[in-house]
Design an enzyme around this catalytic site. Structure first.
Site, PDB file in Angstrom:
ATOM      1  CG  HIS A  64      -1.951   1.077   1.202  1.00 28.47           C
ATOM      2  ND1 HIS A  64      -3.159   0.969   1.843  1.00 28.47           N
ATOM      3  CD2 HIS A  64      -1.958   2.308   0.641  1.00 28.47           C
ATOM      4  CE1 HIS A  64      -3.869   2.074   1.672  1.00 28.47           C
ATOM      5  NE2 HIS A  64      -3.148   2.910   0.947  1.00 28.47           N
ATOM      6  CG  HIS A  66      -0.912   6.705  -2.059  1.00 27.58           C
ATOM      7  ND1 HIS A  66      -2.091   6.596  -2.756  1.00 27.58           N
ATOM      8  CD2 HIS A  66      -1.176   6.232  -0.824  1.00 27.58           C
ATOM      9  CE1 HIS A  66      -3.028   6.080  -1.960  1.00 27.58           C
ATOM     10  NE2 HIS A  66      -2.489   5.846  -0.781  1.00 27.58           N
ATOM     11  NE  ARG A  68       0.914  11.243  -3.193  1.00 29.97           N
ATOM     12  CZ  ARG A  68      -0.235  10.971  -2.582  1.00 29.97           C
ATOM     13  NH1 ARG A  68      -1.246  10.422  -3.252  1.00 29.97           N
ATOM     14  NH2 ARG A  68      -0.396  11.229  -1.296  1.00 29.97           N
ATOM     15  CG  ASP A 309      -2.163   4.987   3.385  1.00 26.01           C
ATOM     16  OD1 ASP A 309      -1.997   5.286   2.180  1.00 26.01           O
ATOM     17  OD2 ASP A 309      -3.155   5.356   4.045  1.00 26.01           O
ATOM     18  CG  HIS A 313       0.363  15.053   0.763  1.00 23.61           C
ATOM     19  ND1 HIS A 313      -0.340  14.962  -0.423  1.00 23.61           N
ATOM     20  CD2 HIS A 313      -0.280  14.250   1.638  1.00 23.61           C
ATOM     21  CE1 HIS A 313      -1.368  14.141  -0.251  1.00 23.61           C
ATOM     22  NE2 HIS A 313      -1.342  13.674   0.986  1.00 23.61           N
TER      23      HIS A 313
HETATM   24 ZN   LIG Z   1      -3.641   4.938   0.826  1.00 24.06          ZN
END
Ligand SMILES: [Zn+2]
Length: 437
Positions: A64, A66, A68, A309, A313
């Site tokens: 899991h 990200h 981007r 996760d 950012h």
């Molecule tokens: Zn997530």
């Protein structure tokens, strides 16, 4: 092609093969060639890696993250994410579909795979969207996505609010042998909550999302998994209620797996106390009771996966008022030491951790890895469980800096990450000496 590598002096922990003892490990042609008692193997010209005092485990798999890319390369790229993964001890990552464009069609899946292949660092497994554009209205072309190489389906970041769509997703996905990864959140119940609903949100004057927003959706998805026989995987479980529902569902034979994120078993809502936006995530940090339940869920394998996760950012998206800040934290480089804390604090065994970080994600996604048996791809993580280090945010390899663990003193770190027999990360030797001194 990679040469031979002999890893000596360490303890091989391979729960899939039932091995937990001092062993040397020989890698040749990208595969595990031999696992034998210390000193039994002849290096025969192989490069040697001294793993004295270390654990040699099947490569860690983070199911899991990200990455981007495409679309948000200013937060992270496949390259920067893969480097962070390797430094964190991960030999493989599965990346969520909420890119721009969304990974809801073969073209996006293929471009992610092509970039990862060209990079040739850690294995990257794309996860396809459940619905077109993550809009929750129309199923994505699941067959096309499967053909292109996705390993699971998820609208992660967004819950699938329409129960009938989720039902059909489970039905179709099981026809293609794919799990559906649920972002379990009843958006109506969560309302505009920006943290856990409770005493802390009340005191801070922030809108809270109740724990029931998670458990209600988990209950719905479990009912749908039971109805369809589909393979449900619940992402980032954060509440005691959800852990209990999943435990009971498993006891009844429902086809469900689930994961916990390091921040959810390490931090409570108290981390938000000074409006720290690096403690803002979805699901939010919860109470001590929830943290204890998540830890117990890992201990008894109700939550059989630990996944980060990892959600990078940009500074500007976090350095703003709490309500406006985006959800999520980076996690690839801090997950392993945070997981190792459970050994002492939560009676979790190292074998359970290796299952949660490697064996089980490999099984759930049906990908390579999860075992160091002879003939398996040589995806290996060498962990120094005693290595002390401090999280220096500016030195992390992720392109983003949004972690609540900056300045934390950690114990335990990957000192070598090997993918298909190739060393893709090696902790600097002088640094090792300095820090273990
Ligand atoms: Zn997530």
């Amino acid at each position: 092609m990679s040469g031979a590598l002999l890893i000596t002096g360490g303890t091989v922990i391979d729960p899939a093969a039932g091995v937990h003892e001092r062993r040397d490990l020989l890698i040749r042609d990208g595969l595990v060639a031999a696992v034998a008692p210390p000193g039994d193997l002849d290096a025969g010209g192989a490069e040697e890696l001294d793993a004295a005092g270390c654990w040699i485990v099947p490569g860690l798999i983070d199911m899991h993250v990200h990455l981007r890319e495409p679309g948000y390369e200013y937060k992270e790229t496949i390259a920067s994410g893969a480097r962070a993964a390797a430094a964190g001890g991960f030999t493989a990552v599965a990346c969520m579909a909420n890119t721009n464009p969304v990974n809801d069609c073969a073209a996006v899946t293929q471009s992610i795979l092509e970039r990862a292949r060209a990079l040739n660092l850690v294995r990257v497994y794309p996860i396809g969207a459940v619905s077109v554009g993550l809009r929750g209205q129309q199923l994505a072309e699941i067959g096309e996505l499967r053909e292109a190489g996705v390993v699971a389906l998820s609208d992660d970041g967004q819950p699938v609010m329409d129960g009938s769509l989720m039902r059909r997703a489970l039905e179709y996905a099981s026809m293609f042998g794919l799990p559906v990864i649920a972002h379990a959140e009843d958006r109506n119940l969560a309302g505009g909550g920006v943290m856990n609903e409770g005493a802390v949100s009340l005191r801070l004057g922030l809108a809270g999302a109740p724990a029931a927003a998670e458990s209600a959706m988990v209950a719905r998805d479990l009912a749908l998994a039971e109805q369809t026989g589909g393979r449900l995987h619940v992402a980032h479980v954060s509440t005691a209620g959800a852990v209990e529902l999943i435990r009971a569902a498993k006891a009844r034979g429902i086809n469900v797996t689930a994961e916990a994120a390091p921040h959810h078993f390490t931090l409570t809502e108290a981390a938000v106390a000074d409006y720290n936006t690096n403690a803002k995530m979805n699901p939010p940090l919860r109470t001590e009771t929830d943290v204890a339940a998540v830890r117990e869920g890992i201990r008894d394998a109700t939550l059989e996966v630990i996944a980060t996760d990892h959600a990078p950012h940009h500074r500007d998206e976090k350095e703003c008022e709490f309500d406006a800040a985006l959800n999520g934290i980076i996690g690839l480089e801090t997950a392993l030491p945070l997981a190792l804390r459970l050994l002492g604090e939560a009676q979790v065994t190292i074998d359970t951790l290796v299952r949660a970080l490697s064996v089980n994600p490999a099984r759930i996604l049906a990908v390579a890895g999860g075992s160091l048996a002879v003939g398996q791809p040589a995806d290996v993580t060498v962990i120094d469980p005693k290595r002390r280090w401090r999280v220096e945010t500016d030195k992390l390899l992720s392109k983003s800096r949004n972690t609540p663990f900056g300045g934390w003193d950690m114990v335990g770190q990957a000192v070598a990450t090997i993918v298909g027999g190739r060393t893709v990360f090696r902790a600097a030797a002088n640094e090792r000496r300095k820090k273990s001194a």
